[in-house]
Scaffold this active site. Sequence first.
Site, mmCIF file in Angstrom:
data_model
loop_
_atom_site.group_PDB
_atom_site.id
_atom_site.type_symbol
_atom_site.label_atom_id
_atom_site.label_comp_id
_atom_site.label_asym_id
_atom_site.label_seq_id
_atom_site.Cartn_x
_atom_site.Cartn_y
_atom_site.Cartn_z
ATOM 1 C CB CYS A 107 12.755 -41.408 -28.509
ATOM 2 S SG CYS A 107 12.738 -40.104 -27.275
ATOM 3 C CB CYS A 125 7.850 -35.212 -29.702
ATOM 4 S SG CYS A 125 8.906 -35.108 -28.236
ATOM 5 C CB CYS A 158 9.401 -37.140 -33.053
ATOM 6 S SG CYS A 158 11.124 -37.662 -33.210
ATOM 7 C CB CYS A 189 23.922 -30.322 -35.309
ATOM 8 S SG CYS A 189 22.645 -30.475 -34.061
ATOM 9 C CB CYS A 210 25.461 -28.196 -32.509
ATOM 10 S SG CYS A 210 23.747 -28.038 -31.960
ATOM 11 C CB CYS A 217 20.972 -24.392 -31.206
ATOM 12 S SG CYS A 217 20.025 -24.736 -32.712
ATOM 13 N NE ARG A 266 20.945 -23.969 -38.457
ATOM 14 C CZ ARG A 266 21.162 -24.181 -37.158
ATOM 15 N NH1 ARG A 266 20.329 -24.904 -36.459
ATOM 16 N NH2 ARG A 266 22.215 -23.666 -36.568
#
Length: 319
Positions: free
Chosen positions: A57, A61, A64, A101, A132, A192, A264
């Site tokens: 990616c 972040c 991550c 998800c 999701c 979400c 969650r």
Amino acid sequence: MTTDISPRQDWTRDEIAAVYELPLDQLLARALAVKAANWKDGAVQKSQLLSIKTGGCPEDCGYCSQSAKFDTGLKAEKLLPLDEVVETARRAKANGADRFCMGAAWRSLKDRDLPKVAEMISAVKAEGLETCVTLGMLEEGQAEALKAAGLDYYNHNLDTSREYYGDVVSTRTYDDRLETLGRARMAGIKLCCGGILGMGESRADRVGLIHELSKLTPHPESVPVNKLVPIKGTPLGNSAELDTLELVRAIAACRIVFPKSWVRLSAGRESMSPEGQALCLLAGANSIFVGDRLLTTPNPGMDKDAKLLESVGGSCGEC
Ligand code: SAM
Ligand code: DTB
Ligand code: SF4
């Protein structure tokens, strides 16, 4: 004590801070009362994750494993084939999951990938699961196409307070996140949206995150509260471990501020004791990720979760 209240969008940051910092017994009593009034059957919702496009990616972040900017040792992979996704979804359902998800390590969804993702959504939905996806930023028109394919939820987290965000991610802004959330919402998709605790942020940042989420109208239907899973090679890989009672406070505050949303207990359970996780469920969490993997890291899995849910009086999906 007022408990069965309608969700409020007019919480002030100070009010949320005051709730968050109540003596723990008062905070838990209030969260439990809100939970009992709004979630009468006490059921725990079970979502299962699958990484449909792993690694490589372009975003940075700081938490991550999948950012190409950090050497985390993760091998980048192509988009998974449809049959593998459907097979995993089937197994998830057989193991008691009710929502599936699918996550992709993309900065944003490209139109060329949309038909394949739409096919995955329709196929998973046809298996009788809620759907999701989390695919990064959305451009105009894409949310409508995802909705038409049968998408129930779009996951896109604000992650932390507006002030701390720039310390964690530099390749996009808080407002970029809010724009995508708006696009999903306008297309009629449920949201979400939550964040991560344990990234070196202060309690004021945790309160700030909850405050930003509380301004979303309507509130996100699901609020994932992740405890950082430290990843070697990332800027946050050596972060000090979050105190469990701080996570409990954040979850209880979320239960009170988001009375009708699924809250969650998300990533990070692998590093918690069964008692710590049970306390989070008692504090108001009513959803977990099931299965033995999150996206790229391990998760407790079915046997441990059956024990956990039994210990707090829920059902394990098989019993
Ligand atoms: N690329 C998309 C995006 O960022 O929106 C979707 C995938 S991303 C992995 C989904 C969310 O997982 C992130 O927003 C973050 O909140 C959470 N997450 C990622 N890595 C994590 C970690 N190491 N610990 C806890 N939560 C994490
Ligand atoms: C969310 O808030 N947590 C999930 C999901 N949304 C996509 C992801 C957790 C990822 C944990 C680290 C990993 O397994 O890579
Ligand atoms: Fe990319 Fe999402 Fe990971 Fe950020 S959290 S690096 S956008 S996969």
